[in-house]
Design a protein around this motif. Structure first.
Motif, mmCIF file in Angstrom:
data_model
loop_
_atom_site.group_PDB
_atom_site.id
_atom_site.type_symbol
_atom_site.label_atom_id
_atom_site.label_comp_id
_atom_site.label_asym_id
_atom_site.label_seq_id
_atom_site.Cartn_x
_atom_site.Cartn_y
_atom_site.Cartn_z
ATOM 1 N N GLY A 46 -2.958 -3.044 6.624
ATOM 2 C CA GLY A 46 -3.303 -3.350 5.145
ATOM 3 C C GLY A 46 -3.086 -2.435 4.189
ATOM 4 N N SER A 47 -2.334 -1.049 4.402
ATOM 5 C CA SER A 47 -1.889 -0.363 3.422
ATOM 6 C C SER A 47 -0.876 -0.913 2.652
ATOM 7 N N ARG A 48 -0.752 -0.063 1.379
ATOM 8 C CA ARG A 48 0.413 -0.671 0.402
ATOM 9 C C ARG A 48 1.513 0.413 0.385
ATOM 10 N N LEU A 49 1.235 1.615 0.378
ATOM 11 C CA LEU A 49 2.289 2.583 0.508
ATOM 12 C C LEU A 49 1.875 3.669 1.379
ATOM 13 N N VAL A 50 2.647 4.033 2.573
ATOM 14 C CA VAL A 50 2.398 4.978 3.503
ATOM 15 C C VAL A 50 3.391 6.489 3.085
ATOM 16 N N ILE A 51 2.663 7.224 2.931
ATOM 17 C CA ILE A 51 3.214 8.655 2.692
ATOM 18 C C ILE A 51 3.313 9.562 4.174
ATOM 19 N N SER A 52 4.348 9.927 4.453
ATOM 20 C CA SER A 52 4.786 10.756 5.714
ATOM 21 C C SER A 52 5.175 12.260 5.226
ATOM 22 N N VAL A 53 4.263 13.254 5.638
ATOM 23 C CA VAL A 53 4.283 14.614 5.291
ATOM 24 C C VAL A 53 4.892 15.449 6.426
ATOM 25 N N SER A 54 5.963 16.050 6.409
ATOM 26 C CA SER A 54 6.564 16.784 7.292
ATOM 27 C C SER A 54 6.184 18.337 6.846
ATOM 28 N N LYS A 108 -3.627 14.391 6.964
ATOM 29 C CA LYS A 108 -3.001 14.663 8.139
ATOM 30 C C LYS A 108 -1.455 14.770 8.214
ATOM 31 N N VAL A 109 -0.442 15.983 8.775
ATOM 32 C CA VAL A 109 0.752 15.634 8.766
ATOM 33 C C VAL A 109 1.545 15.840 10.108
ATOM 34 N N MET A 264 7.188 6.560 2.207
ATOM 35 C CA MET A 264 7.608 7.550 1.106
ATOM 36 C C MET A 264 7.593 9.087 2.325
ATOM 37 N N SER A 265 8.744 9.805 2.393
ATOM 38 C CA SER A 265 8.831 11.036 3.248
ATOM 39 C C SER A 265 8.925 12.306 2.189
ATOM 40 N N ILE A 266 8.062 13.243 2.406
ATOM 41 C CA ILE A 266 7.974 14.606 1.791
ATOM 42 C C ILE A 266 8.385 15.713 2.931
ATOM 43 N N SER A 267 8.972 16.660 2.725
ATOM 44 C CA SER A 267 9.277 17.735 3.675
ATOM 45 C C SER A 267 9.029 19.028 3.057
ATOM 46 N N PHE A 268 8.280 19.857 3.835
ATOM 47 C CA PHE A 268 7.905 21.252 3.537
ATOM 48 C C PHE A 268 8.350 22.149 4.358
ATOM 49 N N GLN A 292 -3.905 6.296 -6.619
ATOM 50 C CA GLN A 292 -3.271 4.915 -6.573
ATOM 51 C C GLN A 292 -3.909 4.008 -5.478
ATOM 52 N N LYS A 293 -3.825 2.747 -5.733
ATOM 53 C CA LYS A 293 -4.742 2.108 -4.786
ATOM 54 C C LYS A 293 -3.803 1.632 -3.723
ATOM 55 N N GLY A 294 -4.439 1.800 -2.540
ATOM 56 C CA GLY A 294 -3.460 1.276 -1.212
ATOM 57 C C GLY A 294 -2.545 2.443 -0.862
ATOM 58 N N VAL A 295 -2.683 3.586 -1.294
ATOM 59 C CA VAL A 295 -1.999 4.569 -0.803
ATOM 60 C C VAL A 295 -2.371 5.326 0.306
ATOM 61 N N VAL A 296 -1.842 5.587 1.252
ATOM 62 C CA VAL A 296 -2.594 6.301 2.786
ATOM 63 C C VAL A 296 -1.429 7.400 3.099
ATOM 64 N N PHE A 297 -1.887 8.406 3.506
ATOM 65 C CA PHE A 297 -1.067 9.505 4.247
ATOM 66 C C PHE A 297 -1.289 9.172 5.688
ATOM 67 N N LYS A 298 -0.185 9.239 6.707
ATOM 68 C CA LYS A 298 -0.100 9.054 8.029
ATOM 69 C C LYS A 298 0.650 10.118 8.715
ATOM 70 N N ARG A 299 0.301 10.553 9.959
ATOM 71 C CA ARG A 299 1.255 11.263 10.738
ATOM 72 C C ARG A 299 2.595 10.231 11.191
ATOM 73 N N LYS A 300 3.396 10.830 11.417
ATOM 74 C CA LYS A 300 4.667 10.057 11.930
ATOM 75 C C LYS A 300 4.391 9.465 13.333
ATOM 76 N N ASP A 301 3.451 10.024 14.209
ATOM 77 C CA ASP A 301 3.465 9.229 15.483
ATOM 78 C C ASP A 301 2.270 8.101 15.159
#
Length: 316
Positions: A46-54, A108-109, A264-268, A292-301
């Motif tokens: 049900g997420s709208r946009l998933v953000i993946s942080v490295s 979580k990243v 979306m992927s962001i890397s640090f 922003q509605k529907g934005v979630v952060f998820k680990r890559k696994d």
């Protein structure tokens, strides 16, 4: 002007019109069909946009005289001691500061860990996992693996993953090659060793599934556009430029995510993204995105599991 998606949809309707009557056509493309169409493009949770942080954990595993902000003009036989201290910053200050920032933002990243860096700083590696983040493999050291033989590369990948597992208790399921430069045998080796995904691909803005030895394997795409080693260390961006670059990417992907699955992927990197100015800037970015509605952060696994279990995932 109509969007590409609208154009395709309208073209399909016109094609159907030649076969179906007007009444039947209206029913086929009515509100219910539009809703179903939109629902198929969403993430299965049900997420709208998933953000993946490295968060790259590399410092301490680098060879002598590795690339750094200092001029690459060291005379042969000498060690660049100031450059070495730049890397030390990554595990002494950078990662601890980023970990606190992730906690404050409640995300979580995924930490891509070089095996030799983990062995040099085992307490820090354990802390990353204990604080709920994913430990992913990043090779045993900074060697160029695409030049290795099959046997050499398999040992290289396995040794790095084992260093993480024995130190943290976490078995890596994801892999990232040095500068994304995997070899022709890498994916086969990863499949054999029990990995489920890799990130060394820039070709999409959403995860997709490929076949490796006739088995499913997930690609969770990486980024160079939203990457501190490219923008800050490589292009000398200011933190304001970094903020605006990443925000622009987010705004566009968020708009697209109304009708299409987007990630979306962001890397640090430890010694870059963990600086005070970058952590402050990152906190502001995360706050903006989380509003922003529907934005979630998820680990890559987690992202890989969603892609594997979603029948609507792209398959190549």
């Amino acid at each position: 002007m109509s969007s590409r998606r609208s154009f395709i949809r309208q073209s399909s309707i016109l094609g159907i019109a030649g076969i179906m009557g007007n009444t039947r056509l209206k029913a086929a493309v009515g509100t219910d069909a539009h809703v179903r169409f939109k629902e198929r493009t969403k993430w299965s949770d049900g997420s709208r946009l998933v953000i993946s942080v490295s968060m790259q954990f590399e410092a301490g595993g680098q060879p002598d005289n590795s690339e750094s902000p200092f001029p690459q003009n060291m005379q042969k036989g000498y060690i660049d001691l100031p450059a070495a201290s730049w890397y030390e910053y990554g595990y002494k200050e950078g990662i601890p500061r980023m970990l606190d920032n992730w906690d404050k933002s409640g995300i979580k990243v995924t930490s891509h860990m070089v095996g030799s860096a983990v062995l040099k700083n085992p307490d820090l590696a354990r802390e990353i996992v204990q604080r709920g983040h994913e430990a992913a493999a990043h090779g045993m050291n900074w060697a160029t693996q695409y030049t290795m033989s099959y046997e050499e590369e398999k040992k290289f990948i396995k040794d790095g993953a084992e260093a993480i597992r024995k130190t943290t208790g976490f078995t890596p399921k994801g892999y990232n090659a040095n500068w994304l430069r995997r070899g022709k045998n890498t994916l086969k080796i990863l499949q054999e060793l029990g990995f489920t995904y890799h990130i060394d691909d820039l070709s999409r803005d959403e995860p997709f599934v490929i076949q490796v030895d006739r088995k499913d394997f997930v690609v969770v795409p990486y980024t160079l556009r939203c990457n501190d080693i490219v923008l800050i260390a490589g292009s000398n961006f200011s933190t304001d430029q970094f903020f605006n670059q990443v925000k622009a990417e987010f705004d566009q992907l968020y708009a697209e995510s109304e009708f299409k699955k987007r990630m979306m992927s962001i890397s640090f990197h430890d010694r870059i993204g963990g600086s005070p100015q970058m952590v402050k800037t990152t906190a502001a970015l995360l706050n903006y995105m989380q509003q922003q509605k529907g934005v979630v952060f998820k680990r890559k696994d987690e992202i890989a599991r969603l892609a594997l279990n979603d029948p609507h995932s792209i398959r190549e």
